[in-house]
Design a protein around this motif. Sequence first.
Motif, mmCIF file in Angstrom:
data_model
loop_
_atom_site.group_PDB
_atom_site.id
_atom_site.type_symbol
_atom_site.label_atom_id
_atom_site.label_comp_id
_atom_site.label_asym_id
_atom_site.label_seq_id
_atom_site.Cartn_x
_atom_site.Cartn_y
_atom_site.Cartn_z
ATOM 1 N N GLU A 169 41.229 -6.949 90.224
ATOM 2 C CA GLU A 169 42.093 -6.381 89.188
ATOM 3 C C GLU A 169 42.638 -5.015 89.620
ATOM 4 O O GLU A 169 43.811 -4.692 89.400
ATOM 5 N N ARG A 170 41.787 -4.238 90.238
ATOM 6 C CA ARG A 170 42.190 -2.913 90.722
ATOM 7 C C ARG A 170 43.271 -3.017 91.780
ATOM 8 O O ARG A 170 44.258 -2.278 91.769
ATOM 9 N N GLN A 171 43.107 -3.973 92.692
ATOM 10 C CA GLN A 171 44.095 -4.148 93.755
ATOM 11 C C GLN A 171 45.413 -4.680 93.201
ATOM 12 O O GLN A 171 46.490 -4.300 93.675
ATOM 13 N N GLU A 172 45.328 -5.558 92.206
ATOM 14 C CA GLU A 172 46.557 -6.087 91.600
ATOM 15 C C GLU A 172 47.341 -4.970 90.917
ATOM 16 O O GLU A 172 48.571 -4.909 90.988
ATOM 17 N N LEU A 173 46.632 -4.066 90.241
ATOM 18 C CA LEU A 173 47.309 -2.938 89.603
ATOM 19 C C LEU A 173 47.966 -2.049 90.668
ATOM 20 O O LEU A 173 49.098 -1.585 90.489
ATOM 21 N N ALA A 174 47.249 -1.837 91.781
ATOM 22 C CA ALA A 174 47.808 -1.011 92.850
ATOM 23 C C ALA A 174 49.063 -1.656 93.432
ATOM 24 O O ALA A 174 50.045 -0.955 93.744
ATOM 25 N N THR A 175 49.056 -2.973 93.571
ATOM 26 C CA THR A 175 50.245 -3.671 94.082
ATOM 27 C C THR A 175 51.422 -3.460 93.148
ATOM 28 O O THR A 175 52.552 -3.180 93.590
ATOM 29 N N ARG A 176 51.198 -3.565 91.834
ATOM 30 C CA ARG A 176 52.274 -3.333 90.867
ATOM 31 C C ARG A 176 52.762 -1.886 90.939
ATOM 32 O O ARG A 176 53.969 -1.617 90.834
ATOM 33 N N ASN A 191 54.201 2.825 82.606
ATOM 34 C CA ASN A 191 53.293 1.882 81.943
ATOM 35 C C ASN A 191 51.966 1.725 82.683
ATOM 36 O O ASN A 191 50.972 1.290 82.087
ATOM 37 N N LEU A 192 51.948 2.058 83.970
ATOM 38 C CA LEU A 192 50.730 1.908 84.761
ATOM 39 C C LEU A 192 49.885 3.180 84.792
ATOM 40 O O LEU A 192 48.742 3.156 85.257
ATOM 41 N N VAL A 263 46.105 7.951 97.563
ATOM 42 C CA VAL A 263 44.987 7.192 97.014
ATOM 43 C C VAL A 263 45.024 7.268 95.497
ATOM 44 O O VAL A 263 45.365 8.306 94.915
ATOM 45 N N LEU A 264 44.703 6.152 94.841
ATOM 46 C CA LEU A 264 44.736 6.046 93.386
ATOM 47 C C LEU A 264 43.323 5.946 92.825
ATOM 48 O O LEU A 264 42.486 5.213 93.354
ATOM 49 N N ASP A 265 43.069 6.678 91.744
ATOM 50 C CA ASP A 265 41.857 6.469 90.948
ATOM 51 C C ASP A 265 42.231 5.572 89.777
ATOM 52 O O ASP A 265 43.125 5.922 88.991
ATOM 53 N N VAL A 266 41.567 4.432 89.661
ATOM 54 C CA VAL A 266 41.907 3.445 88.641
ATOM 55 C C VAL A 266 40.738 3.269 87.679
ATOM 56 O O VAL A 266 39.593 3.118 88.097
ATOM 57 N N LEU A 267 41.050 3.310 86.385
ATOM 58 C CA LEU A 267 40.041 3.097 85.352
ATOM 59 C C LEU A 267 40.718 2.495 84.130
ATOM 60 O O LEU A 267 41.814 2.918 83.749
ATOM 61 N N ASP A 268 40.062 1.490 83.527
ATOM 62 C CA ASP A 268 40.568 0.864 82.300
ATOM 63 C C ASP A 268 42.008 0.368 82.453
ATOM 64 O O ASP A 268 42.840 0.519 81.544
ATOM 65 N N GLY A 269 42.325 -0.194 83.617
ATOM 66 C CA GLY A 269 43.639 -0.793 83.822
ATOM 67 C C GLY A 269 44.772 0.199 83.964
ATOM 68 O O GLY A 269 45.944 -0.187 83.844
ATOM 69 N N GLN A 270 44.454 1.473 84.244
ATOM 70 C CA GLN A 270 45.489 2.480 84.425
ATOM 71 C C GLN A 270 45.142 3.399 85.593
ATOM 72 O O GLN A 270 43.972 3.551 85.962
ATOM 73 N N VAL A 271 46.178 4.008 86.158
ATOM 74 C CA VAL A 271 45.980 4.987 87.228
ATOM 75 C C VAL A 271 45.666 6.326 86.577
ATOM 76 O O VAL A 271 46.476 6.869 85.825
ATOM 77 N N GLN A 272 44.481 6.855 86.871
ATOM 78 C CA GLN A 272 44.036 8.107 86.261
ATOM 79 C C GLN A 272 44.416 9.331 87.095
ATOM 80 O O GLN A 272 44.626 10.418 86.547
#
Length: 307
Positions: A169-176, A191-192, A263-272
């Motif tokens: 899920e984290r990688q899919e969000l990063a791809t988007r 939105n991300l 680099v992205l920090d991802v939490l709860d389906g969003q980039v923090q």
Amino acid sequence: MNKVEEFEELRPLLFSIAYRILGSVSEAEDAVQETWLRFDGSTTRPASAKAYLSTTVTRISIDVLRSARVRREEYVGPWFPEPLLSDPYQDPARAVELADSVSMAALLLLERLSPLERAVFVLREVFAFGFDEIATAVGRSEAACRQLLVRARRHMEAGRPRFEADRQERQELATRFFDALKDGDVGALRNLLAADVQLVGDGGGKAPQLAKAVMGAENVARLLGTVFPWLLRIDVSFELHEVNGQPGAVFRERDGKVLQALVLDVLDGQVQAIRAVINPDKLGHLGPVGDAWAVDREVRQARRRPN
């Protein structure tokens, strides 16, 4: 095994210990090399190569960190660890601890600790060394090491980052995210992003960087959606990578030289948080480093030209 074989078998562990203590790929590699020189020059064979080498690399890293902290206090702008694309040490039984401890957010928290606290925390919490081994490594009693660990845990828990457990899920969000970045789609980016997202760059005074952190989804989305399409127009490219165990990318200029790691920090389906390492001194281990100043000038010139 002979000495070379013993050392090479343990090299991934030694590097991983040193990197977490130092936050620097180049300094960790130097610490591992110095450890080898001391091992090779020893006239006696230790009962345990792992214990001897782990102790040696820890002591070297503590000494290096003490001098590095002075340099970091004088550092221009935000300081980030050198980006690590892959951790050479793997232990399925401690995969979660290893991944968490190498993230940019965790390494920045480790900066709050004293060198001894940092070493004790890394050896115990990340690599599960016994207190007898840790005491030998840092030159303190077991009781003192337990106290150092209590203080280190207190500092770390106060700001410990939490990350998505679902890697896919984290990688899919990063791809988007990177698709929207490539297209300059401000709406999709917004939105991300978390409402309080931060965008911070580490140029160390040696590369173009933001004057200060950019805060908030709207501001970050507009900045990213404005700047990055222009980079692509002058043939800057990026390739998706895990960076310090988190989703990220490495950007390269048209001849393939490295410009930055993002680099992205991802939490709860969003980039923090979004962190960019642009300082050329921190990118050399990723390949030949490009001229970020020249790229910045080219982008400015391209934006001034009429369509």
